[in-house]
Motif scaffolding. Structure first.
Motif, PDB file in Angstrom:
ATOM      1  N   THR A 159      34.069  19.286   4.245  1.00 19.40           N
ATOM      2  CA  THR A 159      33.088  20.123   5.724  1.00 19.40           C
ATOM      3  C   THR A 159      32.168  18.939   6.035  1.00 19.40           C
ATOM      4  O   THR A 159      31.927  19.105   6.946  1.00 19.40           O
ATOM      5  N   HIS A 160      31.372  18.648   5.070  1.00 21.04           N
ATOM      6  CA  HIS A 160      29.919  17.784   5.433  1.00 21.04           C
ATOM      7  C   HIS A 160      30.401  16.732   4.968  1.00 21.04           C
ATOM      8  O   HIS A 160      30.654  16.172   3.588  1.00 21.04           O
ATOM      9  N   GLU A 161      30.116  15.252   5.246  1.00 16.64           N
ATOM     10  CA  GLU A 161      29.764  14.278   5.171  1.00 16.64           C
ATOM     11  C   GLU A 161      29.356  13.222   5.340  1.00 16.64           C
ATOM     12  O   GLU A 161      29.242  12.740   6.493  1.00 16.64           O
ATOM     13  N   THR A 162      28.483  12.513   4.689  1.00 15.84           N
ATOM     14  CA  THR A 162      27.524  11.816   5.035  1.00 15.84           C
ATOM     15  C   THR A 162      27.606  10.049   5.029  1.00 15.84           C
ATOM     16  O   THR A 162      27.630  10.302   3.562  1.00 15.84           O
ATOM     17  N   LYS A 163      27.097   9.608   5.457  1.00 20.65           N
ATOM     18  CA  LYS A 163      27.240   7.998   4.164  1.00 20.65           C
ATOM     19  C   LYS A 163      26.145   7.076   5.085  1.00 20.65           C
ATOM     20  O   LYS A 163      26.009   7.381   6.760  1.00 20.65           O
ATOM     21  N   LEU A 164      25.183   6.944   3.980  1.00 21.57           N
ATOM     22  CA  LEU A 164      24.795   5.426   5.120  1.00 21.57           C
ATOM     23  C   LEU A 164      24.942   4.276   4.535  1.00 21.57           C
ATOM     24  O   LEU A 164      24.879   3.916   3.347  1.00 21.57           O
ATOM     25  N   VAL A 165      24.549   3.839   5.136  1.00 23.63           N
ATOM     26  CA  VAL A 165      25.007   2.110   4.892  1.00 23.63           C
ATOM     27  C   VAL A 165      23.899   1.057   4.931  1.00 23.63           C
ATOM     28  O   VAL A 165      23.243   1.015   6.539  1.00 23.63           O
ATOM     29  N   ALA A 166      23.665   0.043   4.472  1.00 22.50           N
ATOM     30  CA  ALA A 166      22.288  -0.832   4.807  1.00 22.50           C
ATOM     31  C   ALA A 166      22.482  -2.210   4.455  1.00 22.50           C
ATOM     32  O   ALA A 166      22.464  -2.362   2.974  1.00 22.50           O
ATOM     33  N   GLN A 167      22.584  -3.452   5.554  1.00 19.21           N
ATOM     34  CA  GLN A 167      22.686  -4.504   4.622  1.00 19.21           C
ATOM     35  C   GLN A 167      20.969  -5.436   5.211  1.00 19.21           C
ATOM     36  O   GLN A 167      20.641  -4.889   6.259  1.00 19.21           O
ATOM     37  N   TYR A 168      20.851  -6.164   3.956  1.00 21.57           N
ATOM     38  CA  TYR A 168      19.429  -7.119   4.721  1.00 21.57           C
ATOM     39  C   TYR A 168      19.394  -8.192   3.847  1.00 21.57           C
ATOM     40  O   TYR A 168      20.521  -8.293   2.761  1.00 21.57           O
ATOM     41  N   ARG A 169      19.427  -8.908   4.964  1.00 20.05           N
ATOM     42  CA  ARG A 169      19.845 -10.729   4.926  1.00 20.05           C
ATOM     43  C   ARG A 169      18.297 -11.444   4.284  1.00 20.05           C
ATOM     44  O   ARG A 169      17.279 -11.108   5.404  1.00 20.05           O
ATOM     45  N   TRP A 170      17.654 -12.382   3.396  1.00 16.29           N
ATOM     46  CA  TRP A 170      16.606 -12.441   3.263  1.00 16.29           C
ATOM     47  C   TRP A 170      17.035 -14.261   2.549  1.00 16.29           C
ATOM     48  O   TRP A 170      18.265 -14.039   1.068  1.00 16.29           O
ATOM     49  N   ARG A 171      16.996 -15.169   2.996  1.00 17.16           N
ATOM     50  CA  ARG A 171      17.310 -16.058   2.911  1.00 17.16           C
ATOM     51  C   ARG A 171      18.584 -16.521   1.876  1.00 17.16           C
ATOM     52  O   ARG A 171      20.388 -15.820   2.695  1.00 17.16           O
ATOM     53  N   ARG A 172      19.132 -16.855   1.621  1.00 11.93           N
ATOM     54  CA  ARG A 172      20.477 -17.038   0.321  1.00 11.93           C
ATOM     55  C   ARG A 172      20.687 -16.215  -0.012  1.00 11.93           C
ATOM     56  O   ARG A 172      21.659 -15.971  -0.590  1.00 11.93           O
ATOM     57  N   PHE A 173      20.064 -14.810   0.438  1.00 13.53           N
ATOM     58  CA  PHE A 173      20.680 -13.439  -0.201  1.00 13.53           C
ATOM     59  C   PHE A 173      21.268 -12.519   0.786  1.00 13.53           C
ATOM     60  O   PHE A 173      20.038 -12.844   1.705  1.00 13.53           O
ATOM     61  N   ASP A 174      21.834 -11.557   0.204  1.00 16.75           N
ATOM     62  CA  ASP A 174      22.498 -10.807   0.827  1.00 16.75           C
ATOM     63  C   ASP A 174      22.662  -9.281   0.298  1.00 16.75           C
ATOM     64  O   ASP A 174      23.077  -8.817  -1.002  1.00 16.75           O
ATOM     65  N   PHE A 175      21.403  -8.204   0.357  1.00 17.78           N
ATOM     66  CA  PHE A 175      21.664  -6.962  -0.190  1.00 17.78           C
ATOM     67  C   PHE A 175      21.749  -5.408   0.823  1.00 17.78           C
ATOM     68  O   PHE A 175      22.529  -5.882   1.772  1.00 17.78           O
ATOM     69  N   SER A 176      22.595  -4.475  -0.019  1.00 20.99           N
ATOM     70  CA  SER A 176      23.486  -3.851   0.793  1.00 20.99           C
ATOM     71  C   SER A 176      23.264  -2.839  -0.780  1.00 20.99           C
ATOM     72  O   SER A 176      23.154  -2.698  -1.603  1.00 20.99           O
ATOM     73  N   ALA A 177      23.345  -1.556   0.436  1.00 21.13           N
ATOM     74  CA  ALA A 177      23.070  -0.356  -0.259  1.00 21.13           C
ATOM     75  C   ALA A 177      23.558   0.622   0.980  1.00 21.13           C
ATOM     76  O   ALA A 177      23.821   0.942   1.669  1.00 21.13           O
ATOM     77  N   THR A 178      24.687   1.524  -0.703  1.00 25.02           N
ATOM     78  CA  THR A 178      25.697   3.010   0.685  1.00 25.02           C
ATOM     79  C   THR A 178      25.332   4.223  -0.362  1.00 25.02           C
ATOM     80  O   THR A 178      25.320   3.542  -1.846  1.00 25.02           O
ATOM     81  N   TRP A 179      25.483   5.170  -0.009  1.00 30.77           N
ATOM     82  CA  TRP A 179      24.815   6.312  -0.229  1.00 30.77           C
ATOM     83  C   TRP A 179      26.249   7.479   0.385  1.00 30.77           C
ATOM     84  O   TRP A 179      26.133   7.295   1.910  1.00 30.77           O
ATOM     85  N   ILE A 180      26.670   7.831  -0.323  1.00 36.87           N
ATOM     86  CA  ILE A 180      27.977   8.960   0.328  1.00 36.87           C
ATOM     87  C   ILE A 180      27.295  10.235  -0.048  1.00 36.87           C
ATOM     88  O   ILE A 180      26.908   9.940  -1.577  1.00 36.87           O
ATOM     89  N   TYR A 181      27.332  11.735   0.931  1.00 32.35           N
ATOM     90  CA  TYR A 181      27.298  12.721   0.284  1.00 32.35           C
ATOM     91  C   TYR A 181      28.954  13.191   1.126  1.00 32.35           C
ATOM     92  O   TYR A 181      28.955  13.156   2.338  1.00 32.35           O
ATOM     93  N   ALA A 182      29.180  14.553   0.236  1.00 36.56           N
ATOM     94  CA  ALA A 182      30.445  14.812   1.067  1.00 36.56           C
ATOM     95  C   ALA A 182      30.545  16.135   0.022  1.00 36.56           C
ATOM     96  O   ALA A 182      30.569  16.042  -1.150  1.00 36.56           O
ATOM     97  N   THR A 183      30.746  17.202   0.902  1.00 32.76           N
ATOM     98  CA  THR A 183      31.130  19.089   0.224  1.00 32.76           C
ATOM     99  C   THR A 183      31.962  18.483  -0.555  1.00 32.76           C
ATOM    100  O   THR A 183      33.293  17.691  -0.741  1.00 32.76           O
ATOM    101  N   GLY A 184      32.591  19.595  -1.761  1.00 31.17           N
ATOM    102  CA  GLY A 184      33.789  19.327  -2.874  1.00 31.17           C
ATOM    103  C   GLY A 184      34.759  19.582  -2.181  1.00 31.17           C
ATOM    104  O   GLY A 184      34.749  20.555  -0.607  1.00 31.17           O
TER     105      GLY A 184
END
Lengths: 897, 267
Positions: free
Chosen positions: A768-793
Motif C-alpha cells: 500500500t505505502h512505499e517510501t524510499k529516501l536515497v542520498a549520496q554525498y561526495r567529499w574529496r575521494r570519498f563517496d557516502f550514501s544512505a538509503t531508507w526504505i519503508y513499505a507496508t507489510g
C-alpha cells in the motif's frame, strides 16, 4: 506468416536504396609509413586533407613504422604503440593526446561561438557519441541544437542524426546519464558526417573542480518517454549493497518499484511481478534474474553499459510482457587500449578484461563466482536453512551420516564486436550463469569379504540448480543519414531443477542392481530462439518511424514427479510468436508536444489467434520546466511464470507456455498520466497508473482433493483477473555534492480468482505505502550514501486453525486449516543502509585505480518478517516468524588497470 | 474544525475497534472427526474441536454431540464415552466388507455428514522371507560398515487404482533396540507412503528393534491417501486440508480400511 516474411525481405532489400556518405576515417592510404610522428602525419595530411593536432614537443619525434590500409588503421596503430588516443574535433581536426589525458572537447573546438557568417543552413549532421576514455559508444544519449527544439537521441549503437540543423555556427549540447554534459560550438569546418563527440564520466577525480559542464546524477527520469527511468551502471557502486553492487537491486530504489523483497532481485514494477517484466540483455530475453535465492541479480555490472526501464505504457517495439521492460546493453569492450579490473567482496569475486584487436575488433570478458565467506554462509543459512532432508523410504531412520552443503553460483559474460566499416557493427554477445545448491548426503557401503555381500549405495538428494544461457548475434547498419537497421538472432535458455528425494541402488542376492527413489522431482526447461529486425527511419526533423519484425520460438517443458514412478504434471509445449510493429515519434508545436502512436500485431501459433496491441504516449511541455504526459496501451503475454501456492522449498514458480485453455494468454491495459517539474538542479514529479489484468494464472493443490476420487494434478491451474493502480511521487536533487531523491508510492494490486471466493483479494506483491529516501554525498575521494526504505507489510494467508489426526501407524500428523486468501498483513518492512567508498591510486586522467567500499545493511537491525511458520504444541497453534537478514556489514575491494 | 477532528478521531477509533472484533471473532469453530471403519471391528468415532488461530486457549474434545452411523437405511446412535470418544455397541452392528456406511454429527445446528465403504481385504499377501538376520554391529573401529541383509519383499494381488499402505510394528512387550541411540519415545513402528503398486520392500535399515513384528498390509481409500500429502506449515505454502467430512463446520476423516497381516522376526 508468408506475408510477414515477404515484408521482412522487402524491408531488408529496400534499405539498399538509401544514400551513403564518405567517412574521413575510411579514406584509403595503402602505404608504408616510416619516420617521426610529425613527418608521418604531415604526409597523411597532404594526401587526405585531414588536419592533425598534437603536442609536437612531446610526441612529434617518436618513430612510426606501419603499413596502413586507411586513416583509421594508421591512427589506431599510432595510439596503440605510443599510448595515445585520438578523436575528431567538431571542425574535423584529428586530435592526438595522451591515453590518460583528460579531454575538454570545448577546448578542442572553440570556447565561443563562431563569429563569422554561416556557410550552410538546414543541413543534416550525424555522428557518434562515445566515452572519451574507452571509446565505447553511448546508447540513448541526448544530442540537441542549443536554443532550439531540434534534438535526437543516439540509438543503441551510439549513432545520432540531426536533421535540419539551422546553421553551421550554432551549438550542440550532448548529455548522457553519469557523464559530463558538454556544449560544442560548430563552425563551417566542422564535419557534417562521422562527427565523434566524446563525453567524460561525471565527477571523476580531481579535474572535476575545473569542469564547468553540468553534472548528471545516478537516476534520470522525466525524459521524453513516459514512465521511463535510466540509471548509470557506473555509479551504482557507491550505493549500499550486500556483497556485490547490483543493477536490479539499485533499480528497486526507484519510485514505483518494490524494494521490500530481499529474496528476489526481480523487478516488481507498479504491482507487476518479475515475470511480467521483459528483461533484455543485448536484445535477448532473460527469463530468471536471481542469484543466491534472489539476493542479487544475474547481471554483472562490469559488463553492462546502459540500462533503461520502462515502467509502463512501453513502446510498440517491445512486446510479450504485461508490465514493464528492462533493457540492458552490454559493453562492447575498450576500443582504444587493454583494460581490466577486479572486485572482491564478501560474497563473490568478479573480474573483467577488455581490449581492442587490430583496428576493428574489440572484446570483453567478465566473470563472477561466489566464494564461501561468513556473509555467504549467513545468507545461505537464512534462505536455505529451512530445508529439511526428505524422508527416508519407509519412514525409517539410518544411523546419522554428516553431509556438507555444497553451494555456489557463477556467471560469465563475453562480447566480441567487429566493425568492418564505419557503417556496420557486428557483435556476438554470450551469457551463462548458474546457481547450484547441493545439500545431499551420499552413503556408499562397499562389499566386504570378497564381494559376497551386496553393495549398498544410498543417498538423500537435496539439489537445487537453476541458470540461464544466452547468445545473440547482431548486425547493425547505418544505411544513410536517415535510415538505420538492427538485425538480431538470439538464443536464450532457462532451466530449473529441483530434486528432493531419497534413493539409491543396491545389488541383491541375484546380482541384479535395484534402484529406488522416493521424493519430489521438478524440472523446468525453457528455450527461446528469436530472430528480429528493427528499423529506424527519420522522415524529417520532427518525425521518426520505427518498425520491425520479430519471431520467437518458445519451447517450455515442466515436469513435477513424485517417487520417480508417478509424474503428476508433465507439460511440454512449443509455440511461435510472430510480431510486426510500427511506431511513430512525432514532435509538434515547436517540439513542445511529442506524440508516439504505435501498433504491434502478433500471431501466436498455440492459440492460432492474432493479437493487436495499440500503444500511445504523449508529452507536452507547458514551459521549460513543466511537462505533462500520458500513455495508454494494450499488452499481451504468451509465456507465463506460474506461481505455485502449495510449496515452500525449491522453485515456487515455473515457466509455462499459454495454451489458450488451462493457461490463457495474459493481457493488460495500461493507463498512465503524470506531471513533472524540472530544472537543472531539482525534479518533482507525480504519476498515476492503472493496469487492468486478464488471464492471470496460478497453480495450486488447494482444492485438488475430492474425496473418493483420485487426485488430478493437471487441472489445478486457476485463472483470474486483477488490477493494479497507484500514484508515485518523486522529489530529486540532481546537482551538487549532495544528490538523491525521496519517493513515495501509494498502490493497490487486487486479484480475483473464482476458486478463492467472489471478492477481490490483495495479490502477493501488493504494497500500500512505499517510501524510499536515497542520498549520496561526495567529499574529496570519498563517496557516502544512505538509503531508507519503508513499505507496508505484504499480504499473507493465515490459518483459521489446526488439528491433529492419528494415522494408522499411530503417528500424529498436524493439519492446518487455511483461512481466506491473503487476508492478513505481515508487519511493515523498513530498513536503513549506509555505505562509504574511498577511491585511491589516482591516474593521470583523474580516475582512481582502486577503491574500498564499506557497506552496512540494515543498520538498526530491523527484524523484517519473511513469512510465518505454524506448528501445534500442547494443543495450541504456535506461530513463529521467519526473518530476513539483520545487520550485515560488507567490504568490497576494487581495482582497475 | 475541532468538531470535525473529534468526529474523525471517533471514526478512526470505531474502525479500529471493528477490525479488532473481526480478527478475533471471524473464525468459526469447527469439529474434527476421526473414524476408521474395519470389517468385524466395533465402530469408534473420536471428535474434538479445531484449535483456533490466534487463540491462546487449548481446545478440548467434544463429548456431548449427537452422533449416528447410517447403514442400509437405518440409523444407529453412538454412545459417548468421554474424552470425545463415541462407540457403537458391537451387538447392534459390526461393519462388514463391501458395505457402505454414513456418519452424521450434529454440531451448532448443522448436520455434518460423511460416507465411506469398507474395501475388500487385500488378497495374495506374501513375504519373501520370514526373518531378518541382523548384522553384527559390534565390530569396532577398523572393521568397516556392517553387511546388511537383503530387503524382504511384500507382494499382493492389486486392484486397478487401489491404494495400499504397509505398517510394520514391533509387538514385543519390551523390545531390544538394534542401535544404542534409539530414542526411547519413538514408536516401535514405521509405515510406507500410500502406493498403488503390488509390492513393497522392507529394508533392514527401517527396523529399530529385535523381535517379532506385525506386517500389516492395508487397503485404503483415496480420502485417506490424501492425508499423506503435506498441506504446508507456513504462510507461504498453506493449502486446503483434505477432508471427506461434508459441512461448513466439519473437518477430519471417516474412512474404511481392510488389512491382512503376516509376521516377521528380526534376529
Amino acid at each position: 506468416m508468408q506475408k510477414l516474411l515477404f515484408l521482412a525481405c522487402f524491408l531488408l532489400c529496400s534499405t539498399a536504396f538509401f544514400a551513403q556518405t564518405p567517412d574521413p576515417e575510411s579514406i584509403r592510404l595503402d602505404n608504408l609509413y616510416a619516420g617521426t610522428l610529425a613527418a608521418v602525419l604531415e604526409e597523411v595530411s597532404q594526401k587526405t586533407g585531414i588536419r592533425f593536432e598534437f603536442d609536437r614537443a612531446k610526441f612529434g619525434q617518436q618513430t612510426i613504422v606501419h603499413r596502413a590500409t586507411d586513416v583509421r588503421n594508421l591512427l589506431r596503430h599510432i595510439c596503440r604503440e605510443r599510448d595515445l588516443k585520438y578523436y575528431f574535433g567538431p571542425d574535423g581536426t584529428v586530435h592526438l593526446v595522451g591515453k590518460y589525458e583528460r579531454v575538454d572537447t570545448q577546448n578542442l573546438s572553440q570556447k565561443q561561438a563562431h563569429t563569422g557568417p554561416p556557410t550552410a543552413r538546414n543541413f543534416t549532421m550525424s555522428g557518434t557519441v562515445r566515452d572519451a576514455q574507452s571509446g565505447e559508444s553511448l546508447p540513448f544519449a541526448s544530442v540537441g541544437v542549443r536554443g532550439t527544439s531540434i534534438g535526437a537521441a543516439t540509438n543503441v549503437d551510439g549513432y545520432f542524426t540531426l536533421l535540419d540543423v539551422p546553421t553551421d555556427t550554432c551549438a550542440l549540447t550532448i548529455s548522457y546519464l553519469g557523464y559530463e554534459t558538454i556544449t560544442v560550438f560548430l563552425s563551417p569546418e566542422t564535419p557534417k558526417t562521422g562527427l565523434t563527440l566524446e563525453l567524460e564520466p561525471a565527477g571523476q577525480g580531481l579535474a572535476e573542480v575545473v569542469v564547468t559542464a553540468e553534472r548528471e546524477d545516478l537516476l534520470q527520469t522525466n525524459g521524453e518517454q513516459v514512465s521511463m527511468i535510466k540509471m548509470s551502471p557506473a555509479k551504482i557502486a557507491t550505493l549500499p549493497n550486500v556483497g556485490e553492487r547490483d543493477i536490479l537491486r539499485a533499480f528497486q530504489l526507484m519510485p514505483g518499484i518494490s524494494a521490500a523483497n530481499e529474496n528476489s532481485s526481480g523487478l516488481y514494477v507498479r504491482g507487476g511481478t518479475p515475470d511480467q517484466n521483459l528483461t533484455l540483455y543485448d536484445g535477448v530475453t532473460v527469463y530468471h534474474v536471481d542469484h543466491l535465492f534472489g539476493f542479487f541479480s544475474a547481471f554483472n555490472p562490469n559488463a553492462v553499459k546502459d540500462v533503461q526501464l520502462y515502467k509502463g505504457g512501453f513502446p510498440a517495439k517491445f512486446g510479450g510482457r504485461l508490465s514493464s521492460v528492462a533493457e540492458m546493453t552490454g559493453k562492447e569492450g575498450n576500443q582504444r587500449t587493454a583494460a581490466g579490473g577486479f572486485d572482491i567482496g564478501l560474497l563473490s569475486a568478479n573480474a573483467y578484461y577488455e581490449r581492442p584487436f587490430g583496428d576493428r575488433w574489440a572484446v570483453l570478458v567478465a566473470a563472477r563466482r561466489s566464494w564461501k565467506s561468513p556473509l555467504y554462509n549467513q545468507i545461505f543459512e537464512r534462505f536455505a536453512g529451512e530445508n529439511e532432508a526428505p524422508g527416508l523410504p519407509g519412514g525409517g531412520n539410518l544411523p546419522s551420516f554428516a553431509s556438507t552443503v555444497k553451494s555456489y553460483f557463477y556467471d560469465l559474460n563475453g562480447k566480441l564486436t567487429f566493425k568492418p566499416s564505419s557503417r556496420d557493427i557486428l557483435s556476438l554477445s554470450l551469457y551463462n550463469g548458474t546457481d547450484k545448491m547441493d545439500n545431499s548426503t551420499k552413503i556408499e557401503l562397499p562389499s566386504f569379504g570378497g564381494g559376497e555381500q551386496p553393495d549398498i549405495d544410498f543417498g538423500i538428494t537435496d539439489l537445487t540448480k537453476w541458470g540461464n544461457s544466452g547468445a545473440s548475434f547482431k548486425w547493425s547498419r547505418r544505411w544513410g543519414e536517415r535510415f538505420y537497421s538492427n538485425a538480431l538472432v538470439g538464443y536464450s535458455q532457462y532451466f530449473s531443477e529441483r530434486d528432493r528425494s531419497a534413493g539409491g541402488s543396491f545389488v541383491d542376492e541375484d546380482g541384479t542392481e535395484q534402484d529406488f527413489r522416493r521424493g519430489t522431482l521438478e524440472n523446468n526447461d525453457l528455450r527461446d530462439l528469436t530472430a528480429k529486425v528493427d528499423f529506424e527511419y527519420k522522415t524529417h526533423e520532427n518525425n521518426q518511424l520505427d518498425f520491425g519484425l520479430q519471431f520467437t520460438q518458445n519451447r517450455i517443458a515442466y515436469t513435477y514427479a513424485q517417487n520417480d514412478t508417478s509424474t503428476l504434471l508433465d507439460r511440454d509445449e512449443a509455440g511461435l510468436t510472430s510480431s510486426v510493429y510500427l511506431q511513430d515519434k512525432l514532435k509538434l508545436a515547436d517540439g513542445r508536444l511529442t506524440l508516439q502512436p504505435g501498433l504491434r500485431v502478433s500471431q501466436f501459433s498455440a492459440t492460432q489467434k492474432w493479437y493487436a496491441e495499440p500503444r500511445f504516449s504523449a508529452s507536452f511541455k507547458i514551459n521549460n520546466s513543466l511537462k505533462i504526459n500520458a500513455a495508454a496501451g494494450q499488452f499481451y503475454q504468451f509465456a507465463n511464470r506460474v506461481v505455485r501456492e502449495d510449496i515452500l522449498q525449491g522453485s515456487r514458480d515455473f515457466w509455462i507456455l499459454a495454451d489458450g485453455k488451462r493457461v490463457p494468454v495474459g493481457s493488460a491495459q495500461h493507463y498512465i498520466a503524470g506531471l513533472g517539474w524540472e530544472n537543472s538542479a531539482y525534479l518533482f514529479s507525480v504519476e498515476g497508473y492503472r493496469k487492468n489484468l486478464h488471464g492471470l494464472t496460478e497453480y495450486s493443490l488447494r482444492y485438488s482433493v475430492v474425496p473418493g476420487q483420485d487426485v488430478s494434478y493437471d487441472e489445478n491451474f486457476y485463472n483470474g483477473t486483477g488490477y493494479a493502480e497507484g500514484i508515485e511521487w518523486l522529489a530529486q536533487r540532481k546537482f551538487g555534492n549532495l544528490t538523491g531523491w525521496a519517493s513515495y508510492t501509494l498502490g493497490r494490486v487486487r486479484y480475483n480468482f473464482a476458486q478463492y471466493g467472489a471478492a477481490d483479494f490483495p495479490a502477493n506483491q501488493d504494497v500500500t505505502h512505499e517510501t524510499k529516501l536515497v542520498a549520496q554525498y561526495r567529499w574529496r575521494r570519498f563517496d557516502f550514501s544512505a538509503t531508507w526504505i519503508y513499505a507496508t507489510g505484504k499480504p499473507y494467508t493465515a490459518p483459521e486453525g489446526a488439528y491433529q489426526l492419528t494415522l494408522l501407524d499411530g503417528t500424529k500428523q498436524d493439519y492446518i486449516n487455511v483461512g481466506a486468501k491473503n487476508a492478513e498483513r505481515l508487519p511493515d518492512y523498513h530498513r536503513f543502509d549506509v555505505a562509504a567508498t574511498w577511491r585511491f591510486l589516482p591516474r593521470p586522467d583523474g580516475r582512481e585505480k582502486g577503491s574500498i567500499g564499506l557497506s552496512l545493511f540494515n543498520v538498526y537491525n530491523r527484524s523484517n518478517t519473511w513469512y510465518k511458520e505454524y506448528e501445534i504444541v500442547d494443543n495450541q497453534l504456535i506461530e513463529n516468524n521467519v526473518r530476513f537478514l539483520g545487520f550485515t556489514p560488507n567490504l568490497t575491494y576494487s581495482f582497475k588497470f | 474544525m475541532k468538531k470535525i477532528l473529534i468526529a474523525i478521531a471517533v471514526q478512526v477509533l470505531a474502525l479500529a475497534a471493528c477490525q479488532q472484533d473481526e480478527a478475533t471473532s471471524g473464525i468459526a469453530e469447527k469439529t474434527v472427526i476421526e473414524a476408521y471403519l474395519a470389517a468385524g471391528v466395533p465402530v469408534e468415532v473420536r471428535i474434538s474441536k479445531m484449535i483456533l488461530y490466534g487463540s491462546d486457549v487449548a481446545t478440548d474434545s467434544l463429548s456431548d454431540l449427537p452422533v449416528r452411523l447410517l447403514h442400509d437405511g437405518q440409523s444407529f446412535a453412538l454412545a459417548p464415552q468421554g474424552g470425545g470418544r463415541y462407540v457403537l455397541d458391537p451387538a447392534v452392528l459390526l461393519p462388514v466388507a463391501g458395505a457402505t456406511y454414513g456418519l452424521e454429527v450434529e454440531f451448532q445446528g448443522e448436520t455434518l455428514t460423511a460416507t465411506t465403504n469398507i474395501p475388500a481385504r487385500p488378497a495374495g499377501m506374501k513375504l519373501s522371507a520370514m526373518t531378518f538376520d541382523a548384522p553384527d554391529f559390534s565390530g569396532g573401529i577398523g572393521s568397516g560398515p556392517p553387511d546388511f541383509p537383503d530387503p524382504v519383499k511384500i507382494n499382493w494381488d492389486t486392484e486397478t487404482g487401489a491404494y495400499y499402505l504397509v505398517v510394520v510394528e514391533n509387538i514385543e512387550a519390551d523390545p531390544t533396540p538394534l542401535f544404542d541411540d534409539i530414542d526411547p519415545d519413538e514408536l516401535p513402528s514405521f509405515r510406507s507412503e500410500p502406493v498403488q503398486t503390488n509390492q513393497y520392500e522392507l529394508n533392514f535399515q527401517n527396523f529399530k528393534y529385535y523381535g517379532r513384528h506385525r506386517v500389516v498390509l492395508c487397503r485404503i481409500l483415496p480420502e485417506y491417501a490424501t492425508l499423506y500429502q503435506t498441506n504446508g506449515n507456513n504462510s507461504l505454502n498453506l493449502s486446503n486440508i483434505p477432508t471427506n467430512i461434508l459441512g461448513a463446520h466439519g473437518l477430519g476423516i471417516f474412512t474404511g480400511i481392510a488389512a491382512d497381516t503376516l509376521f516377521l522376526e528380526v534376529e
